[in-house]
Scaffold this active site. Structure first.
Site, PDB file in Angstrom:
ATOM      1  N   ASN A 100      11.172 -16.195  11.569  1.00 49.91           N
ATOM      2  CA  ASN A 100      10.284 -18.013  11.261  1.00 49.91           C
ATOM      3  C   ASN A 100      10.942 -19.267  10.881  1.00 49.91           C
ATOM      4  O   ASN A 100      12.487 -19.112  10.801  1.00 49.91           O
ATOM      5  CB  ASN A 100       9.922 -17.762   9.837  1.00 49.91           C
ATOM      6  CG  ASN A 100       8.659 -18.685   9.234  1.00 49.91           C
ATOM      7  OD1 ASN A 100       8.963 -19.602  10.592  1.00 49.91           O
ATOM      8  ND2 ASN A 100       8.260 -18.632   8.174  1.00 49.91           N
ATOM      9  N   LYS A 111      14.707 -18.134   8.528  1.00 48.63           N
ATOM     10  CA  LYS A 111      14.789 -17.744   8.069  1.00 48.63           C
ATOM     11  C   LYS A 111      14.375 -16.612   9.002  1.00 48.63           C
ATOM     12  O   LYS A 111      13.439 -15.921   9.411  1.00 48.63           O
ATOM     13  CB  LYS A 111      12.735 -17.746   6.973  1.00 48.63           C
ATOM     14  CG  LYS A 111      12.860 -19.277   6.779  1.00 48.63           C
ATOM     15  CD  LYS A 111      11.732 -18.767   5.692  1.00 48.63           C
ATOM     16  CE  LYS A 111      11.351 -20.781   4.675  1.00 48.63           C
ATOM     17  NZ  LYS A 111      10.692 -20.629   4.170  1.00 48.63           N
ATOM     18  N   ARG A 148       6.853 -15.740  13.763  1.00 50.99           N
ATOM     19  CA  ARG A 148       5.490 -16.077  13.478  1.00 50.99           C
ATOM     20  C   ARG A 148       6.231 -18.010  14.771  1.00 50.99           C
ATOM     21  O   ARG A 148       6.529 -18.239  14.689  1.00 50.99           O
ATOM     22  CB  ARG A 148       6.150 -16.888  11.503  1.00 50.99           C
ATOM     23  CG  ARG A 148       5.130 -17.808  11.252  1.00 50.99           C
ATOM     24  CD  ARG A 148       5.736 -18.596   9.923  1.00 50.99           C
ATOM     25  NE  ARG A 148       3.907 -19.195   9.739  1.00 50.99           N
ATOM     26  CZ  ARG A 148       4.380 -20.138   8.565  1.00 50.99           C
ATOM     27  NH1 ARG A 148       5.086 -19.612   7.490  1.00 50.99           N
ATOM     28  NH2 ARG A 148       3.246 -20.465   8.042  1.00 50.99           N
ATOM     29  N   HIS A 166      -2.409 -20.713   8.473  1.00 43.91           N
ATOM     30  CA  HIS A 166      -1.157 -19.839   7.122  1.00 43.91           C
ATOM     31  C   HIS A 166      -2.025 -18.358   7.160  1.00 43.91           C
ATOM     32  O   HIS A 166      -2.258 -17.893   6.414  1.00 43.91           O
ATOM     33  CB  HIS A 166      -2.089 -20.823   5.835  1.00 43.91           C
ATOM     34  CG  HIS A 166      -1.475 -21.228   5.949  1.00 43.91           C
ATOM     35  ND1 HIS A 166      -1.244 -23.063   4.954  1.00 43.91           N
ATOM     36  CD2 HIS A 166      -0.108 -21.787   5.879  1.00 43.91           C
ATOM     37  CE1 HIS A 166      -0.402 -23.216   3.974  1.00 43.91           C
ATOM     38  NE2 HIS A 166       0.177 -23.514   4.899  1.00 43.91           N
ATOM     39  N   HIS A 226      -4.553 -20.755  -1.089  1.00 44.08           N
ATOM     40  CA  HIS A 226      -2.820 -21.038   0.014  1.00 44.08           C
ATOM     41  C   HIS A 226      -1.980 -22.263  -1.190  1.00 44.08           C
ATOM     42  O   HIS A 226      -2.282 -23.289   0.622  1.00 44.08           O
ATOM     43  CB  HIS A 226      -2.312 -20.423   0.761  1.00 44.08           C
ATOM     44  CG  HIS A 226      -0.833 -20.292   1.555  1.00 44.08           C
ATOM     45  ND1 HIS A 226      -0.043 -19.075   1.284  1.00 44.08           N
ATOM     46  CD2 HIS A 226      -0.013 -21.477   1.684  1.00 44.08           C
ATOM     47  CE1 HIS A 226       1.250 -19.583   2.320  1.00 44.08           C
ATOM     48  NE2 HIS A 226       1.192 -21.018   1.978  1.00 44.08           N
ATOM     49  N   GLY A 283       2.632 -25.449   2.153  1.00 39.87           N
ATOM     50  CA  GLY A 283       2.283 -26.152   3.186  1.00 39.87           C
ATOM     51  C   GLY A 283       0.701 -25.890   1.877  1.00 39.87           C
ATOM     52  O   GLY A 283       0.709 -24.797   1.427  1.00 39.87           O
ATOM     53  N   ARG A 317       2.429 -33.585   2.923  1.00 42.88           N
ATOM     54  CA  ARG A 317       1.610 -33.983   4.373  1.00 42.88           C
ATOM     55  C   ARG A 317       0.259 -34.605   3.096  1.00 42.88           C
ATOM     56  O   ARG A 317      -0.461 -34.211   2.599  1.00 42.88           O
ATOM     57  CB  ARG A 317       0.831 -32.954   5.249  1.00 42.88           C
ATOM     58  CG  ARG A 317       2.200 -32.214   5.613  1.00 42.88           C
ATOM     59  CD  ARG A 317       2.186 -30.942   6.367  1.00 42.88           C
ATOM     60  NE  ARG A 317       2.386 -30.072   5.789  1.00 42.88           N
ATOM     61  CZ  ARG A 317       2.404 -28.865   6.280  1.00 42.88           C
ATOM     62  NH1 ARG A 317       1.304 -28.245   6.881  1.00 42.88           N
ATOM     63  NH2 ARG A 317       3.417 -27.901   5.932  1.00 42.88           N
ATOM     64  N   MET A 358       6.556 -28.785  -6.780  1.00 42.98           N
ATOM     65  CA  MET A 358       5.798 -29.042  -8.365  1.00 42.98           C
ATOM     66  C   MET A 358       6.692 -28.828  -9.843  1.00 42.98           C
ATOM     67  O   MET A 358       6.206 -29.260 -10.649  1.00 42.98           O
ATOM     68  CB  MET A 358       4.954 -27.881  -8.090  1.00 42.98           C
ATOM     69  CG  MET A 358       3.890 -27.454  -8.927  1.00 42.98           C
ATOM     70  SD  MET A 358       2.499 -28.561  -9.514  1.00 42.98           S
ATOM     71  CE  MET A 358       1.978 -29.095  -7.689  1.00 42.98           C
ATOM     72  N   ARG A 359       7.773 -28.112 -10.168  1.00 45.13           N
ATOM     73  CA  ARG A 359       7.989 -27.702 -10.986  1.00 45.13           C
ATOM     74  C   ARG A 359       8.975 -28.959 -11.641  1.00 45.13           C
ATOM     75  O   ARG A 359       8.748 -29.113 -12.353  1.00 45.13           O
ATOM     76  CB  ARG A 359       9.189 -26.861 -11.141  1.00 45.13           C
ATOM     77  CG  ARG A 359       8.490 -25.542 -10.613  1.00 45.13           C
ATOM     78  CD  ARG A 359       9.869 -24.572  -9.721  1.00 45.13           C
ATOM     79  NE  ARG A 359      10.212 -25.136  -8.763  1.00 45.13           N
ATOM     80  CZ  ARG A 359      11.083 -24.095  -7.973  1.00 45.13           C
ATOM     81  NH1 ARG A 359      11.176 -23.176  -7.909  1.00 45.13           N
ATOM     82  NH2 ARG A 359      11.034 -24.637  -6.797  1.00 45.13           N
ATOM     83  N   ILE A 362       3.285 -22.268  -5.710  1.00 47.53           N
ATOM     84  CA  ILE A 362       1.966 -23.017  -6.709  1.00 47.53           C
ATOM     85  C   ILE A 362       1.129 -21.745  -7.008  1.00 47.53           C
ATOM     86  O   ILE A 362       0.938 -21.819  -8.620  1.00 47.53           O
ATOM     87  CB  ILE A 362       1.486 -24.731  -6.360  1.00 47.53           C
ATOM     88  CG1 ILE A 362       2.615 -25.084  -5.915  1.00 47.53           C
ATOM     89  CG2 ILE A 362       1.146 -24.921  -7.860  1.00 47.53           C
ATOM     90  CD1 ILE A 362       2.402 -26.361  -5.227  1.00 47.53           C
ATOM     91  N   GLU A 388       3.526 -13.024   4.299  1.00 49.15           N
ATOM     92  CA  GLU A 388       3.509 -13.417   5.426  1.00 49.15           C
ATOM     93  C   GLU A 388       4.377 -12.381   6.106  1.00 49.15           C
ATOM     94  O   GLU A 388       3.973 -11.684   7.682  1.00 49.15           O
ATOM     95  CB  GLU A 388       3.488 -15.218   5.517  1.00 49.15           C
ATOM     96  CG  GLU A 388       2.712 -15.504   5.492  1.00 49.15           C
ATOM     97  CD  GLU A 388       2.962 -17.052   4.914  1.00 49.15           C
ATOM     98  OE1 GLU A 388       3.628 -17.016   4.119  1.00 49.15           O
ATOM     99  OE2 GLU A 388       2.616 -18.166   5.595  1.00 49.15           O
TER     100      GLU A 388
HETATM  101  P1  ADP Z   1       6.707 -22.949   1.773  1.00 48.92           P
HETATM  102  O1  ADP Z   1       5.083 -23.387   2.365  1.00 48.92           O
HETATM  103  O2  ADP Z   1       8.166 -23.388   2.009  1.00 48.92           O
HETATM  104  O3  ADP Z   1       6.861 -21.168   1.952  1.00 48.92           O
HETATM  105  P2  ADP Z   1       6.248 -21.874  -1.535  1.00 48.92           P
HETATM  106  O4  ADP Z   1       5.060 -20.663  -1.033  1.00 48.92           O
HETATM  107  O5  ADP Z   1       7.446 -21.465  -1.327  1.00 48.92           O
HETATM  108  O6  ADP Z   1       6.459 -22.843   0.068  1.00 48.92           O
HETATM  109  O7  ADP Z   1       5.978 -22.977  -2.860  1.00 48.92           O
HETATM  110  C1  ADP Z   1       6.656 -23.877  -3.110  1.00 48.92           C
HETATM  111  C2  ADP Z   1       6.091 -24.536  -3.871  1.00 48.92           C
HETATM  112  O8  ADP Z   1       5.966 -24.012  -4.739  1.00 48.92           O
HETATM  113  C3  ADP Z   1       6.680 -26.318  -4.442  1.00 48.92           C
HETATM  114  O9  ADP Z   1       5.905 -27.373  -4.934  1.00 48.92           O
HETATM  115  C4  ADP Z   1       7.563 -25.356  -6.038  1.00 48.92           C
HETATM  116  O10 ADP Z   1       7.682 -26.388  -6.773  1.00 48.92           O
HETATM  117  C5  ADP Z   1       6.559 -24.213  -6.470  1.00 48.92           C
HETATM  118  N1  ADP Z   1       7.099 -23.304  -7.019  1.00 48.92           N
HETATM  119  C6  ADP Z   1       7.904 -22.362  -6.123  1.00 48.92           C
HETATM  120  N2  ADP Z   1       7.632 -22.038  -8.123  1.00 48.92           N
HETATM  121  C7  ADP Z   1       7.151 -22.426  -9.286  1.00 48.92           C
HETATM  122  C8  ADP Z   1       6.606 -22.526 -10.427  1.00 48.92           C
HETATM  123  N3  ADP Z   1       7.313 -21.334 -11.160  1.00 48.92           N
HETATM  124  N4  ADP Z   1       6.249 -23.435 -11.045  1.00 48.92           N
HETATM  125  C9  ADP Z   1       5.459 -24.403 -10.400  1.00 48.92           C
HETATM  126  N5  ADP Z   1       6.255 -24.537  -9.276  1.00 48.92           N
HETATM  127  C10 ADP Z   1       6.926 -23.379  -8.306  1.00 48.92           C
END
Ligand code: ADP
Length: 394
Positions: A9, A16, A94, A182, A209, A213, A242, A284-285, A329, A379
């Site tokens: 990817n 990745k 991907r 997605h 999703h 993104g 975004r 998000m965390r 998230i 994915e």
């Molecule tokens: P990508 O689209 O890059 O693959 P991910 O699916 O890994 O992204 O999602 C990344 C998001 O998920 C970030 O906003 C991250 O803060 C959030 N996230 C990951 N683990 C947690 C958690 N335990 N609690 C809240 N948000 C989380």
């Protein structure tokens, strides 16, 4: 045939990679995964872990060795050849855009590469990087079959209306359509529902999703009928960096203010969404742990507009039997799932606190009108499966 499938990817700042062992029955087991991150920066790094999470590599790379995607792909190739007996049977990629016609993965040859390169204007930030990785592997290891798997393909089941903007026909003919993205994640979810939750798989399902993104997809009997993402990965729900829904007049205003195309693109792809609203960042965390007004604003906005997008997809299906949360998230943030569900309470959505805290799989209360679930997406596994199927069919 050797016994592994490599999945790549390639993005603008990271590549990745994931390696799968092919079992005797054609099942796939993750063996390792890793990434080169910080491509084009002063401190690129290589990390890799085995399937148990043990660190296999964690080191800086000389900046000149990962200045761009082709360089970084070479780093991945060199590292992998030191950890593999022989070459993978095939490489699956991907690829963000398959255009209006490609509704399934394809084996890459010169002609498909050309066809996919012609789609680059539709995804200028992603498509060229995806294709650069394919080209490097074709040059270095021409004997390895490569497969392109598209984020748009799963949405090609949309009816003609769902693919439209209210724009003149000539723009539609020029490719200004709602492609949706997605798709590899939604394809995995549809597959997973058939196996693990057959009672909802055949119904009207919205899959949300929510990662960096963010989009949602309306699926009927496991087929996409609409998506909140359209022409580009900018449309729809608010994301990490975004904006999601945006009045086109804002872009006109920016142009009038003298902003150049690249500045607008940078702003829209990198500085908006949770990051722009909070002024803190896109994690998000971090936002959930913060008590600043900016973080609160970002979280409230996110919950409202994601819920609005989910509810809107009900119009594509004339109803909704189930809602599935997935990605970073969606899988891990119970408080955000609850905030989104609160905005959908008028549809009869009710979560069960304990189930939500345990991350499901079912998180709705028994009296909820709509079943709500958490399903972990994968994915890479979908790409590996398609790749294996295509090379076996050859
Ligand atoms: P990508 O689209 O890059 O693959 P991910 O699916 O890994 O992204 O999602 C990344 C998001 O998920 C970030 O906003 C991250 O803060 C959030 N996230 C990951 N683990 C947690 C958690 N335990 N609690 C809240 N948000 C989380």
């Amino acid at each position: 045939m050797t016994d592994t499938i490599l999945v790549i990817n390639a993005g603008s700042s990271s590549i990745k990679f994931y390696l799968y062992d092919i079992g005797t029955g054609g099942d796939l087991a993750a063996r390792m995964g890793g990434q080169v991150e910080g491509i084009g920066t002063l401190r690129p790094r290589l990390r890799a872990r085995d399937a148990q999470g043990n660190i296999m590599a964690e080191r800086d790379i000389a900046p000149g060795h990962a200045a761009d995607v082709p360089n970084a792909q070479d780093v991945v190739g060199t590292w992998l050849s030191g950890h593999l007996n022989g070459m993978p049977a095939a490489v699956g990629h991907r690829v963000v855009h398959g255009g209006p016609d490609l509704d399934a993965p394809v084996l890459v040859d010169d002609q498909t590469l050309e066809q996919l390169a012609a789609l680059s204007p539709l995804a200028p930030l992603h498509q060229p990087n995806n294709l650069a990785a394919i080209r490097v592997i074709r040059e270095r290891r021409p004997a390895i079959p490569q497969v392109a798997c598209f984020d748009t393909a799963f949405h090609r089941s949309h009816g003609p209306l769902a693919d439209r903007y209210a724009l003149p026909e000539r723009l539609y003919q020029q490719g200004v359509r709602r492609y949706g993205f997605h798709g590899l994640s939604y394809e995995y979810i549809a597959q997973r529902l058939r196996r693990a939750l057959p009672e909802i798989a055949g119904g009207k399902v919205v899959a949300a999703h929510l990662g960096n993104g963010v989009s949602a997809c309306a699926m009927v009997d496991g087929k996409s009928v609409d998506s909140t993402m359209g022409f580009s990965a900018l449309e729809g729900l608010p994301m990490g960096t975004r904006p999601g829904r945006l009045d086109a007049g804002i872009v006109l205003w920016m142009m009038q203010q003298g902003m150049a195309h690249d500045d607008i693109a940078h702003l829209l792809y990198h500085d908006c969404g949770l990051k722009g609203l909070s002024g803190l960042g896109n994690d998000m965390r971090e936002l959930q742990a913060s008590d600043t007004p900016g973080a609160r604003l970002a979280l409230d906005y996110f919950a409202w507009r994601v819920a609005e997008g989910i509810a809107g997809l009900g119009c594509a299906m004339n109803g909704m039997d189930a809602l599935v949360f997935t990605a970073g998230i969606g899988e891990n943030a119970p408080a955000m799932r609850q905030a989104i569900a609160d905005r959908l309470a008028w549809l009869g959505v009710r979560l069960d606190n304990e189930r939500n805290a345990r991350h499901g799989p079912r998180i709705s209360a028994d009296d909820s009108q709509i079943g709500v679930y958490v399903v972990r997406t994968n994915e890479e596994l979908v790409i590996a499966q398609h790749t294996l199927n295509l090379v076996r069919a050859r």
